[in-house]
Design an enzyme around this catalytic site. Structure first.
Site, PDB file in Angstrom:
ATOM      1  N   ARG A  67       0.880  -1.189  -0.108  1.00 32.34           N
ATOM      2  CA  ARG A  67      -0.101  -0.164   0.111  1.00 32.34           C
ATOM      3  C   ARG A  67       0.740   1.235  -0.254  1.00 32.34           C
ATOM      4  O   ARG A  67       1.767   1.297   0.702  1.00 32.34           O
ATOM      5  CB  ARG A  67      -0.761   0.020   1.186  1.00 32.34           C
ATOM      6  CG  ARG A  67      -2.239  -0.961   1.262  1.00 32.34           C
ATOM      7  CD  ARG A  67      -2.984  -0.870   2.580  1.00 32.34           C
ATOM      8  NE  ARG A  67      -2.380  -1.148   3.522  1.00 32.34           N
ATOM      9  CZ  ARG A  67      -1.711  -0.521   4.622  1.00 32.34           C
ATOM     10  NH1 ARG A  67      -1.672   0.715   4.423  1.00 32.34           N
ATOM     11  NH2 ARG A  67      -1.090  -1.097   5.772  1.00 32.34           N
ATOM     12  N   TYR A 206      -1.545  -3.384  -6.938  1.00 30.53           N
ATOM     13  CA  TYR A 206      -1.170  -4.330  -5.840  1.00 30.53           C
ATOM     14  C   TYR A 206      -2.244  -4.318  -4.742  1.00 30.53           C
ATOM     15  O   TYR A 206      -2.622  -3.041  -4.307  1.00 30.53           O
ATOM     16  CB  TYR A 206       0.042  -4.137  -4.981  1.00 30.53           C
ATOM     17  CG  TYR A 206       0.551  -5.251  -4.409  1.00 30.53           C
ATOM     18  CD1 TYR A 206       1.231  -6.269  -5.174  1.00 30.53           C
ATOM     19  CD2 TYR A 206       0.426  -5.265  -2.949  1.00 30.53           C
ATOM     20  CE1 TYR A 206       1.658  -7.649  -4.524  1.00 30.53           C
ATOM     21  CE2 TYR A 206       1.188  -6.477  -2.485  1.00 30.53           C
ATOM     22  CZ  TYR A 206       1.673  -7.479  -3.095  1.00 30.53           C
ATOM     23  OH  TYR A 206       2.128  -8.528  -2.391  1.00 30.53           O
ATOM     24  N   LYS A 215      -9.621  -2.062   1.738  1.00 32.65           N
ATOM     25  CA  LYS A 215      -9.205  -1.075   2.604  1.00 32.65           C
ATOM     26  C   LYS A 215     -10.044   0.349   2.275  1.00 32.65           C
ATOM     27  O   LYS A 215     -10.389   1.191   3.103  1.00 32.65           O
ATOM     28  CB  LYS A 215      -7.716  -0.804   2.686  1.00 32.65           C
ATOM     29  CG  LYS A 215      -6.806  -1.776   2.932  1.00 32.65           C
ATOM     30  CD  LYS A 215      -7.162  -2.381   4.581  1.00 32.65           C
ATOM     31  CE  LYS A 215      -6.257  -3.393   4.662  1.00 32.65           C
ATOM     32  NZ  LYS A 215      -6.287  -3.848   6.217  1.00 32.65           N
ATOM     33  N   HIS A 235     -10.801  -2.010  11.916  1.00 35.40           N
ATOM     34  CA  HIS A 235      -9.698  -2.758  11.469  1.00 35.40           C
ATOM     35  C   HIS A 235      -9.597  -3.981  12.113  1.00 35.40           C
ATOM     36  O   HIS A 235      -8.513  -3.879  13.000  1.00 35.40           O
ATOM     37  CB  HIS A 235      -8.338  -2.021  10.949  1.00 35.40           C
ATOM     38  CG  HIS A 235      -7.360  -2.565  10.337  1.00 35.40           C
ATOM     39  ND1 HIS A 235      -5.980  -2.173  10.669  1.00 35.40           N
ATOM     40  CD2 HIS A 235      -7.312  -3.774   9.431  1.00 35.40           C
ATOM     41  CE1 HIS A 235      -5.286  -2.855   9.739  1.00 35.40           C
ATOM     42  NE2 HIS A 235      -5.942  -4.014   9.085  1.00 35.40           N
ATOM     43  N   SER A 257      -1.139  -3.345  10.947  1.00 36.95           N
ATOM     44  CA  SER A 257      -0.758  -4.602   9.855  1.00 36.95           C
ATOM     45  C   SER A 257       0.510  -5.367  10.338  1.00 36.95           C
ATOM     46  O   SER A 257       1.421  -4.847  10.966  1.00 36.95           O
ATOM     47  CB  SER A 257      -0.355  -3.720   8.569  1.00 36.95           C
ATOM     48  OG  SER A 257      -1.280  -3.176   8.381  1.00 36.95           O
ATOM     49  N   CYS A 259       0.982  -7.696  12.798  1.00 28.95           N
ATOM     50  CA  CYS A 259       1.117  -8.092  14.129  1.00 28.95           C
ATOM     51  C   CYS A 259       0.496  -9.399  14.352  1.00 28.95           C
ATOM     52  O   CYS A 259       0.226  -9.706  15.496  1.00 28.95           O
ATOM     53  CB  CYS A 259       0.543  -6.961  14.958  1.00 28.95           C
ATOM     54  SG  CYS A 259       1.529  -5.532  15.048  1.00 28.95           S
ATOM     55  N   ASP A 282      -9.731  -9.407   9.140  1.00 24.77           N
ATOM     56  CA  ASP A 282      -9.045  -8.215   8.835  1.00 24.77           C
ATOM     57  C   ASP A 282     -10.050  -7.067   9.444  1.00 24.77           C
ATOM     58  O   ASP A 282      -9.397  -6.042   9.683  1.00 24.77           O
ATOM     59  CB  ASP A 282      -8.527  -7.997   7.532  1.00 24.77           C
ATOM     60  CG  ASP A 282      -7.602  -6.776   7.126  1.00 24.77           C
ATOM     61  OD1 ASP A 282      -6.840  -6.689   8.046  1.00 24.77           O
ATOM     62  OD2 ASP A 282      -7.923  -6.285   6.213  1.00 24.77           O
ATOM     63  N   ARG A 373       1.772 -11.923  -0.593  1.00 28.32           N
ATOM     64  CA  ARG A 373       0.433 -12.590  -0.181  1.00 28.32           C
ATOM     65  C   ARG A 373      -0.226 -13.680  -0.622  1.00 28.32           C
ATOM     66  O   ARG A 373       0.201 -14.053  -1.805  1.00 28.32           O
ATOM     67  CB  ARG A 373      -0.534 -11.306  -0.482  1.00 28.32           C
ATOM     68  CG  ARG A 373      -0.146  -9.835   0.205  1.00 28.32           C
ATOM     69  CD  ARG A 373      -0.643  -9.780   1.587  1.00 28.32           C
ATOM     70  NE  ARG A 373      -0.263  -8.512   2.236  1.00 28.32           N
ATOM     71  CZ  ARG A 373      -0.871  -7.985   3.320  1.00 28.32           C
ATOM     72  NH1 ARG A 373      -1.997  -8.537   3.402  1.00 28.32           N
ATOM     73  NH2 ARG A 373      -0.409  -6.871   3.679  1.00 28.32           N
TER      74      ARG A 373
HETATM   75  C1  OXD Z   1      -3.155  -4.472   6.090  1.00 28.71           C
HETATM   76  C2  OXD Z   1      -3.695  -5.584   5.371  1.00 28.71           C
HETATM   77  O1  OXD Z   1      -2.132  -3.788   5.334  1.00 28.71           O
HETATM   78  O2  OXD Z   1      -4.527  -6.265   5.913  1.00 28.71           O
HETATM   79  O3  OXD Z   1      -3.424  -4.054   7.059  1.00 28.71           O
HETATM   80  O4  OXD Z   1      -3.326  -5.644   4.284  1.00 28.71           O
HETATM   81 MN    MN Z   2      -5.185  -5.212   7.535  1.00 27.62          MN
END
Ligand code: OXD
Ligand code: MN
Length: 572
Positions: A67, A206, A215, A235, A257, A259, A282, A373
């Protein structure tokens, strides 16, 4: 041929006029159509079919791997409504820039119109969107991540107003110019218009930049809708926890993100008699119902998980999920299967790295990109919760906030009330990882893990969260967790993974009111946990002086960052 309501068709016609694609396809969301896209990409050399059924491998351009927060904008009428943590651009100025960027951007390409539904079909909280894109890679990922085609068209034709999104990789192909394996553009813009509920994304193919349901819609636009309509777009993962007596409670948990959110969502508990089932990994949309309880749905229909670090040890369920019907991006190729760092203890010979080169084990470079991913269907999850697709959603009794912190923050603690819980969320911070651009390791404040994803002023967001507490509502208990404390030698104290069940069980019992707690000014902590771990008492305690300093610094951060728009209740 699919048809769309006139008003929507007009918007699409305007996109066609602007982008001038060679062809336009309205996606029906069928399995046949999905397979057709994959076959086409395979014949173009863009997708590689793998040994496992329905699995494909993709490699992005090395300049398009995560991102791009620096190119992500909230284009609200007033700058202050975007707040200090978002990039703001005036909507008119941004529309001008977008008009110029998108002008002719689909020459030589096909425009795909993807109607999609976010949320279970039977659930009234679900919402529709339309993503118009020139990327087949986006089509196949959206097929997995959302409910695409007829199911959404039906809602739109019944009058639901879709969030419109226009996406282009930003590489037109004039005069028969040949395509490249991963088209994208140096210039990237991900623009959100919260007042008109529109998304424009240019230049990246991407993940969160391009799969607009995730998102962009389900968090940035949905958070502004939620604020207006009185619900929450978060989130957060969602899990159902069942104790040995068969009682069940649902939790939602926010982590920045990378974690370990996906790992916790799919935890295989290491505590006899306890069971955890996954609703989502998510995003959670949550709303109080008439019975006074907070109900949640997962708006997504798939997992877009970080591959490196996923293994039989860290996440056995994920390893099962990705055995079929999975798209892999930027992992390493291992013959006709895939590999990534952490999958096995030793690095196999003969890997092709994520850049498409022979992997040199001596180079010190990883074979897979740290933000590689997998995209896989929710329905493949072996511990999928039976209420995942329910008409009502699942009732949330606990909300968890967790960051990646080497020191100070204990393993688990319970807030004394909703206000203190909101403070836990507002002061969440984490050491930086690879999901977004930037330097890893630095401490980053990430309130509610929403800094990159809140579509409006975070100060107003805190107030909205606080305002959920009302007469007659059963407020969830709020907790803070941290799996990442290190000892003096820099080693992790807590074993994590399946053992995180100990913290979940404590939280479950804390909600039931059947645990022994240590009271501090900052919340309640466990007296003990039934597990042998060196340094356990250290991570079950807080150093009140050190913690008090952290709280004071956090208040300073909230005050200096959000000013008058930070609710006073969080600063007192
Ligand atoms: C993030 C994702 O970056 O879920 O939080 O891709
Ligand atoms: Mn996320």
């Amino acid at each position: 041929m699919q048809t769309l309501p006139e008003a929507i068709q007009e918007k699409i016609d305007a996109f066609i006029k602007l982008c001038t694609p060679d062809d336009v396809v309205i996606c029906n969301g069928s399995r046949k159509e999905y397979q057709g896209f994959l076959d086409k990409m395979e014949s173009m050399g863009v997708a590689t079919a793998l040994k496992n059924e329905g699995c494909y491998y993709f490699r992005s351009d090395p300049k398009d791997v995560a991102r791009v927060e620096s190119c992500t904008f909230i284009c609200s009428e007033k700058k202050e409504d975007a707040g200090p943590t978002n990039n703001h651009e005036d909507p008119k100025a941004m529309k001008e820039r977008l008009n110029s960027l998108f002008s002719g951007c689909m020459v030589g390409r096909t425009m795909y119109v993807i109607p999609y539904l976010m949320g279970p079909p039977q659930n009234p909280m679900s919402k529709v969107g339309i993503e118009v894109t020139d990327s087949m890679y986006v089509c196949v990922n959206m097929y997995i991540m959302a409910r695409m085609g007829e199911i959404a068209l039906k809602r739109i034709n019944e009058g639901a107003d879709p969030v419109m999104g226009l996406h282009s990789v930003g590489m037109p192909l004039p005069d028969g110019k040949p395509d490249v394996h991963w088209p994208c553009n140096e210039e990237k813009v991900i623009a959100h218009f919260p007042e008109t509920r529109e998304i424009f994304s240019f230049g990246s193919g991407y993940g969160g930049n391009a799969l607009l349901g995730k998102k962009c819609f389900a968090l940035r636009i949905a958070s502004t809708m939620a604020r207006e309509e009185g619900w929450l777009a978060e989130h957060m993962l969602i899990i159902g926890v069942t104790n040995p007596e068969g009682q069940k409670k649902y939790f939602a948990a926010a982590f920045p993100s990378q974690c370990g959110k996906t790992n916790l969502a799919m935890i295989k508990p290491n505590l006899p008699g306890w069971k955890v089932e996954c609703v989502g990994d998510d995003i959670a949309w949550m709303q109080f119902h008439d019975d006074g309880r907070l109900y949640a749905i997962n708006p997504e229909n798939g997992f877009f998980g970080v591959a490196p670090g996923t293994s039989e040890k860290t996440n056995p369920y994920a390893m099962e999920i990705i055995r079929k019907d999975t798209l892999f991006t930027n992992v390493a190729l291992n013959g006709d299967s895939v590999w990534w760092e952490g999958m096995t203890d030793t690095v196999p010979d003969g890997l092709i790295n994520w850049k498409g080169e022979k992997h040199d084990k001596e180079s010190g470079e990883p074979a897979s990109h740290p933000n590689a991913r997998f995209t896989a269907p929710l329905s493949h999850c072996p511990n999928l919760d039976p209420a995942t697709f329910s008409e009502r959603g699942v009732p949330i009794e606990g909300i968890i906030f967790g960051g990646r912190r080497e020191s100070t923050i204990p393993l688990v603690m319970e807030a004394k009330d909703w206000t203190q819980g909101t403070f836990y969320g507002a002061t969440l911070s984490s050491e930086k990882t690879a999901a977004a651009e930037g330097k890893t390791g630095e401490l980053r404040h990430d309130p509610f893990a929403m800094i990159p994803f809140c579509g409006y002023h975070m100060g107003d967001y805190f107030a909205h969260f606080l305002s959920q507490e009302k007469e007659g509502r059963q407020m969830p208990k709020v907790f803070s967790v941290n799996w990442f404390r290190k000892d003096q030698d820099g080693k992790f104290i807590w074993p994590g993974y399946g053992e995180n069940m100990h913290a979940l069980a404590w939280m479950f019992d804390a909600i039931e009111g059947v645990v022994e707690k240590k009271e501090t000014a900052f919340g309640y902590l466990p007296k003990n946990l039934p597990i042998k771990v060196d340094g356990l008492q250290e991570i079950l305690s807080i150093d009140e002086e050190e913690f008090g300093k952290e709280v004071a610094e956090n208040k300073e951060y909230l005050k200096s960052t959000f000013g008058d728009r930070c609710p006073k209740a969080l600063l007192s």
